[in-house]
Design a protein around this motif. Sequence first.
Motif, PDB file in Angstrom:
ATOM      1  N   GLY A   1      -5.799  10.541   3.432  1.00  0.00           N
ATOM      2  CA  GLY A   1      -5.113   8.541   3.639  1.00  0.00           C
ATOM      3  C   GLY A   1      -4.104   8.863   4.561  1.00  0.00           C
TER       4      GLY A   1
ATOM      5  N   TRP B   1      -9.581   7.232   1.638  1.00  0.00           N
ATOM      6  CA  TRP B   1      -8.061   6.829   1.348  1.00  0.00           C
ATOM      7  C   TRP B   1      -7.885   7.907   0.546  1.00  0.00           C
TER       8      TRP B   1
ATOM      9  N   ALA C   1       0.632  -1.348  -0.061  1.00  0.00           N
ATOM     10  CA  ALA C   1      -0.088   0.395   0.395  1.00  0.00           C
ATOM     11  C   ALA C   1       1.363   1.141  -0.045  1.00  0.00           C
TER      12      ALA C   1
ATOM     13  N   TYR D   1      -6.424  -0.333  -2.484  1.00  0.00           N
ATOM     14  CA  TYR D   1      -6.207  -0.365  -1.542  1.00  0.00           C
ATOM     15  C   TYR D   1      -7.139  -0.928   0.134  1.00  0.00           C
TER      16      TYR D   1
END
Lengths: 113, 145, 181
Positions: free
Chosen positions: C148, C144, B80, B117
């Motif tokens: 993030g 996200w 990630a 993600y």
Amino acid sequence: MTLYILCFILFLVGVYGVLTRRNLIKIVISLTIMEFSVFLMLVLVGYISGGLAPIVVHPEGSDISVVDPLPQTLVLTAAVIAVATNSMVLALAIRLYKKYGTFDIRKINELKG
Amino acid sequence: MEGMSIIVKKIVQLISALIFVFGMYSAIHGHINPGGGFAGGVLLSGAFILLIIAYGLDYFKLKQQTEATSIFESLSILIALLIAFSGLFAGSLYFFNNYFPAGTPGSLISGGLIPIYNVLIGVKVAATLSTIFFALIIYKEEIRR
Amino acid sequence: MENLLIIILVLMIIAALAAIHAKDLISAVIAQGFVGYGLVICFFLLKAPELALVQIVLETVTLIIILAVIYDSSMKEIGEPIGKRDIVTYSLSFVLVALFLYYFNKAIVGLNPFGEHTLRMSEMYVKEVLELTGSANLVKGVLWDFRGLDTLGEATVLFTAAMSVLVILRISGKKHQLTKK
């Protein structure tokens, strides 16, 4: 306002448990209750009456009011962290139980040294 | 901790497979449905925990499993991070740059990098909770011996 | 709606008190589960289905972990002979609770009343998530894309917690195992 005060009373119940209990597991449970009340407080503040859940089904009708997504994001990450840190405290508790044979923090304090 | 009876074992086989599939569904469809990586990851670890409670400790080689879960945990968050860094080289210069095309909202392939993600954080949460549970159970078992 | 929430919250407070004052640990854990599942219902009513889904699974996992910790200990709450120290502790905690409640009453004057929240910072999020990220779930878009780095910090905390559990619970090191073989 009543809801906010009730939510804070739930937090205070957790504070009372942490201060007065002697059992380590009871202290962990009180900490969990405090965390729950903080989550609920954040989501309560972000609520808009008549708002929908923050998932857009029809992108065209964009003037529908939506509940504030920011507190929900914060709580989403905090909830998972809370379980992990609580299990860390529980790991410390069973380590102490193996060494001293009790969950009573006062007895552990006397036996120490 | 020894296993339970044969009825419980068979039922748990079926149920935990269903829970596992629902966890994966929830992690993959996180950008269009409620759910997402966190809920999916906790569901995945719940499937494993159910299996271990039903079958007992001796059925699984838990020490190797713990090493595997900690490797998965580190690896998923590393991937990630690398994807987040790769945003620096694509287009504008900032971290977590979502440089994939957005797509039509509501379809499965949309949202740029968000589904990737989601899957990665699902693997990470599942590995973390499984690691914690395995560590607790192994410790309890070692004490008893 | 608001009355329903008030009823659930009062029940949660009663369950929390029952969890703290329970005589053995199993009933304490079950009462804590009542508080957690009440929270799930509150999240559903407050239009947060994501949080409800996460919380209902996490609560179950928490119950399993606490039961795994206590299942071969004595499971009894420690008896409480009221001594001098206990009186000091109880009175101190009541004073602290009263002080907290007083200052909380002063502090929430600035908040909007329930249900009339005005979007300040997240107005931009609500308007632009769909065009900028294409994610139909606004929470995931904020989680996200706009925030993030927050999520990355959360992942770091999770990693640290798991590693510290492994370190705390390790009885015999690798060296010891090698020599035994």
